[in-house]
Design an enzyme around this catalytic site. Structure first.
Site, mmCIF file in Angstrom:
data_model
loop_
_atom_site.group_PDB
_atom_site.id
_atom_site.type_symbol
_atom_site.label_atom_id
_atom_site.label_comp_id
_atom_site.label_asym_id
_atom_site.label_seq_id
_atom_site.Cartn_x
_atom_site.Cartn_y
_atom_site.Cartn_z
ATOM 1 C CE LYS A 1 -15.341 19.917 -30.919
ATOM 2 N NZ LYS A 1 -15.489 20.922 -30.011
ATOM 3 C CG HIS B 1 -10.126 22.274 -38.895
ATOM 4 N ND1 HIS B 1 -10.033 22.009 -38.096
ATOM 5 C CD2 HIS B 1 -11.244 23.628 -39.173
ATOM 6 C CE1 HIS B 1 -11.237 22.189 -37.205
ATOM 7 N NE2 HIS B 1 -12.243 22.683 -38.084
ATOM 8 C CB CYS C 1 -25.617 30.825 -32.289
ATOM 9 S SG CYS C 1 -24.633 28.543 -32.557
ATOM 10 C CG HIS D 1 -12.899 18.493 -38.485
ATOM 11 N ND1 HIS D 1 -13.100 19.074 -39.775
ATOM 12 C CD2 HIS D 1 -13.068 19.040 -37.359
ATOM 13 C CE1 HIS D 1 -13.122 20.249 -39.721
ATOM 14 N NE2 HIS D 1 -13.809 20.020 -38.504
ATOM 15 C CB CYS E 1 -22.721 31.305 -35.075
ATOM 16 S SG CYS E 1 -23.553 29.706 -36.115
ATOM 17 C CG HIS F 1 -23.175 25.262 -34.995
ATOM 18 N ND1 HIS F 1 -23.161 26.226 -35.096
ATOM 19 C CD2 HIS F 1 -22.091 24.809 -35.240
ATOM 20 C CE1 HIS F 1 -22.153 27.018 -35.675
ATOM 21 N NE2 HIS F 1 -21.233 25.318 -35.421
ATOM 22 C CE LYS G 1 -22.915 20.949 -39.530
ATOM 23 N NZ LYS G 1 -23.654 21.059 -38.974
ATOM 24 C CB CYS H 1 -27.749 28.106 -33.761
ATOM 25 S SG CYS H 1 -27.007 28.338 -35.625
HETATM 26 N N1 MSP Z 1 -12.760 31.078 -36.602
HETATM 27 C C1 MSP Z 1 -13.216 31.638 -37.540
HETATM 28 C C2 MSP Z 1 -12.877 31.785 -38.711
HETATM 29 C C3 MSP Z 1 -12.679 32.926 -38.863
HETATM 30 S S1 MSP Z 1 -12.011 33.488 -40.119
HETATM 31 C C4 MSP Z 1 -11.095 35.461 -40.070
HETATM 32 C C5 MSP Z 1 -13.828 29.627 -37.858
HETATM 33 N N2 MSP Z 1 -13.294 28.529 -37.161
HETATM 34 S S2 MSP Z 1 -13.490 27.145 -37.415
HETATM 35 O O1 MSP Z 1 -12.161 26.215 -36.871
HETATM 36 O O2 MSP Z 1 -14.592 27.167 -36.794
HETATM 37 O O3 MSP Z 1 -13.266 26.890 -38.882
HETATM 38 C C6 MSP Z 1 -12.460 26.825 -39.806
HETATM 39 C C7 MSP Z 1 -12.645 26.461 -41.069
HETATM 40 O O4 MSP Z 1 -13.152 25.561 -40.967
HETATM 41 C C8 MSP Z 1 -14.551 27.164 -41.966
HETATM 42 O O5 MSP Z 1 -13.333 27.767 -43.183
HETATM 43 C C9 MSP Z 1 -15.528 26.203 -42.427
HETATM 44 O O6 MSP Z 1 -16.228 26.457 -43.105
HETATM 45 C C10 MSP Z 1 -13.802 24.906 -42.649
HETATM 46 N N3 MSP Z 1 -14.962 23.631 -42.080
HETATM 47 C C11 MSP Z 1 -14.985 23.430 -40.910
HETATM 48 N N4 MSP Z 1 -15.663 22.333 -41.056
HETATM 49 C C12 MSP Z 1 -15.353 22.042 -43.258
HETATM 50 C C13 MSP Z 1 -15.942 20.813 -43.470
HETATM 51 N N5 MSP Z 1 -17.097 19.802 -43.029
HETATM 52 N N6 MSP Z 1 -16.059 21.092 -44.818
HETATM 53 C C14 MSP Z 1 -14.857 21.965 -45.216
HETATM 54 N N7 MSP Z 1 -14.449 23.050 -44.056
HETATM 55 C C15 MSP Z 1 -15.083 23.099 -43.331
HETATM 56 O O7 MSP Z 1 -14.914 29.338 -38.502
#
Ligand code: MSP
Length: 682
Positions: A298, A22, A127, A19, A130, A148, A295, A145
């Site tokens: 899903k 990411h 959690c 999304h 997390c 979340h 935020k 949590c």
């Molecule tokens: N798998 C773990 C990371 C392990 S690294 C050794 C994880 N994955 S995640 O897919 O949930 O999130 C990955 C990244 O996406 C995180 O840095 C998280 O901060 C970022 N984001 C998820 N939602 C976000 C926003 N809404 N805005 C900006 N970044 C966000 O955590």
């Protein structure tokens, strides 16, 4: 040996498809690595997927799949999204690969050999989202949590512990000695206070499920998924001590989101200290995006912005530009489609697009579609020299910002050149010079400098907008190679080949007209979000008696016409004010210390602001439909301090805060960097 630059993104969980959040992190890491490649650093960029753990196991089970089947599917979504968004990563690691497993187990053995792994029983609140335990005191509203807001589960199991507590002082000392270890500074302070509050040993293994990497020598246990996942940054370089490891470890920068700071800035360095391996140079934390104030989640389909679709509709480079320009890396941001279109029209179609098409037009018309030779006797004086001086400054400053992880400021700086170059064409008036045969050389110089300016801008933009950079370089008769290197400040004016052929003028970013805007907004904003649950249309800015609402304008209007109005507003020219008139405004940086409702007024909030005076000020702001009170406390805003006081709904308003948006508030004015409260804004 050139300097080294190794940057990583987090490995993304495969229980979700990519999304906007990411995409943001990956685009930022890509832009920074492209910049370092362009200045000649030995650069490497890594991204990948996090495929183990309970969360992935559960997500697979819900779909009737084995975890690896889910991972195999979702990983393709990540790979294809990154290729669509022009991400030039050098490697992509999956934590289910054998190369990863080997290094995770090696790290475990090293930690064990240091005496930092011991057996015990862990009990606590866990959690799954997390993949982390929480002390009871950190849970919120009953046993939810804090991140979340989902119920935590009580777990009690035999475990291997990692002796985290042993490294508390060593890590504090490291942070003390390396001020850039955790950036930006606010996050560094957060880590320091977390460390000072005392570290407890970490439960480093699990027994209740199998989907992970076994503890070496004790196969009934799988290694805790964060220990597993963090190791990817090193595992992707192959065995410890191997060629790639020696070349790139320690990483220059782990770029991460704020929710995973503790894992990166505390657990990971402690693991490395225990294993006797060097720590990464910088952990840079970016903020979170909300989508139209909500935020990303899903359960809220309207927030699930698909970066692929946006890129298809508005262009990959425009999306990359917007995300990196809109919010300084490190701060939270709100994504609004209207702002994306607003910036596209104002900055890409208008500023950059016009500059390129004008420079190509003058070359086509007046110098036969070729790059005219520079005239050193002219280039060193007047407007030519002024523009060259600005370009030199911009090249150096933009590089400085990119080195300091600040792409938004780099873009702001590059835009100084873009705007100055537009002004340069206005001032030198090639069309007028062309009417006077005696001024042929001057005309040649004006065309040359215009083309050099767009080539220079293209090279600086290329890390952020790769195909735009290449395209402009090609249009001015230079090869792709030019766009792949950062300009050198002292070569401005001499970069292009004399006589190279310049392409016909073209529109790089066609303006999005109102009809197309409406069509795009209809396409992007799901129908359910356009109704009551979509972000609302509050009165304009934080205005006292002059707010549209206070004047009794209808508040509820057709959504799409409102959206159009906002976007149009972004590009509408304002009437002129004199410098003196502007100087009469007492604008200052203020911080929101308190925010709450105004009884009986759903669109208004009452804010208490610290404006650097002995007493705080109270204002009434028409932003209740764009911001919740708790989102505002602590935020720095721009405040108009000498607006005549007014009473609104019985509450005295002593000034006004600035926000963007006409019919509805799209965002509050923000202040970049650590600016003291009360600072004058000019
Ligand atoms: N798998 C773990 C990371 C392990 S690294 C050794 C994880 N994955 S995640 O897919 O949930 O999130 C990955 C990244 O996406 C995180 O840095 C998280 O901060 C970022 N984001 C998820 N939602 C976000 C926003 N809404 N805005 C900006 N970044 C966000 O955590």
């Amino acid at each position: 040996m050139p300097p080294r630059f190794y940057i990583t993104t987090p490995v993304y969980y495969v229980n979700d498809v990519p999304h906007l959040g990411h995409a943001y992190c990956t685009i930022a890491a890509d832009a920074l690595s492209r910049f370092h490649r362009a200045i000649g650093d030995d650069t490497r960029m890594l991204t990948g997927t996090d495929e183990h753990g309970l969360k992935v196991e559960q997500a697979a089970a819900e779909r009737g799949l084995r975890p690896i089947e889910l991972a195999d599917r979702v990983v393709e979504r990540f790979r294809s999204t990154w290729s669509h968004l022009d991400i030039a990563n050098d490697d992509f690691i999956r934590t289910t690969e054998p190369r990863h497993k080997e290094v995770v187990q090696e790290l475990w053995r090293r930690m064990d050999a240091s005496g930092d792994v011991y057996k015990g029983t862990y009990e606590g609140w866990y959690c799954v989202s997390c993949e982390a335990y929480y002390p009871e005191g950190e849970l919120v509203e009953g046993r939810l949590c804090p991140t979340h807001k989902s119920p935590a589960t009580w777990l009690s199991e035999p475990t291997y512990f990692f002796r985290l507590s042993r490294y508390q002082d060593a890590l504090l000392e490291h942070i003390e000695r390396h001020p850039t270890f955790v950036q930006p500074e606010g996050y560094r302070n957060e880590v320091v206070s977390f460390l000072k509050s005392g570290l407890r040993d970490l439960s480093a293994s699990r027994t209740t499920f199998q989907w992970g990497i076994p503890v070496p020598g004790d196969e009934g246990y799988v290694i805790y998924v964060w220990i597993d996942a963090l190791t990817n940054y090193m595992a992707a370089l192959g065995p410890v001590g191997g060629d790639l490891y020696r070349r790139y470890w320690p990483a220059t920068c782990h770029l991460i989101g704020k929710d995973i700071l503790k894992f990166h800035a505390v657990y990971w360095p402690c693991m490395l200290l225990s294993a006797g391996l060097p720590l990464p140079e910088t952990i840079f934390t970016h903020g979170w995006w909300t989508v139209r104030g909500e935020k990303i989640s899903k359960s809220m389909p309207a927030t699930r912005v698909d970066p692929n679709r946006l890129a298809d509709d508005i262009g990959v480079d425009a999306l990359r530009y917007y995300l990196l320009r809109e919010v300084p890396l490190g701060l939270d941001g709100d994504f609004a489609y209207e702002n994306l279109i607003g910036r596209y029209n104002a900055e890409l179609a208008h500023d950059l697009g016009n500059l390129v098409s004008r420079a190509l037009t003058v070359a086509g018309k007046f110098t036969g579609g070729t790059v005219p030779p520079a005239r050193p006797e002219l280039a060193g004086a007047g407007r030519h020299a002024e523009l060259a001086a600005i370009a030199r400054q911009v090249v150096a400053e933009a590089a400085g910002h990119l080195r300091a992880y600040s792409p938004s400021r780099a873009l702001e700086t590059i835009w100084r050149l873009v705007r100055e170059a537009n002004r340069y064409i206005n001032d030198t008036q090639p069309w007028a010079l062309a009417r006077d045969p005696a001024r042929r050389d001057e005309l040649g110089q004006a065309v040359r400098t215009s083309l050099e300016a767009i080539a220079c801008a293209a090279r600086m933009l290329a890390p952020i907008m790769p195909s735009t950079g290449r395209e402009i370089a090609r249009l001015v008769g230079a090869g792709d190679g030019l766009a792949a290197t950062w300009p050198s400040a002292d070569r401005f004016g001499r970069e292009l080949a004399d006589g190279a052929s310049v392409a016909e003028s073209r529109i790089l970013f066609p303006r999005i007209d109102e009809e197309r805007q409406a069509a795009l907004l209809d396409r992007w904003i799901p129908a359910d979000a356009r109704s009551a649950s979509g972000p609302p249309q509050p009165p304009a800015v934080a205005a006292p008696a002059t707010a549209p609402a206070a004047r009794g304008k209808p508040a509820a209007r057709d959504k799409s016409s409102n959206d159009k109005a906002s976007a149009r507003q972004a590009a509408a020219p304002a009437s002129e004010v004199t410098f003196d008139e502007f100087g009469r405004l007492d604008l200052r940086v203020a911080q929101v210390v308190e925010a709450g409702a105004v009884p009986g007024a759903s669109k208004l909030l009452r804010l208490v602001l610290d404006v650097g005076e002995p007493e705080p000020r109270q204002v009434v702001a028409g932003i209740a439909e764009a911001y919740r009170p708790e989102q505002l406390v602590g935020r720095k805003v721009i405040f108009l301090a000498n607006l005549a006081p007014a009473t609104i709904r019985g509450v005295t308003s002593q000034g006004m805060i600035l926000a963007a948006g006409a019919e509805r508030v799209l965002g509050l004015s923000a202040v970049d960097g650590d600016v003291p409260i009360g600072t004058k804004v000019r």
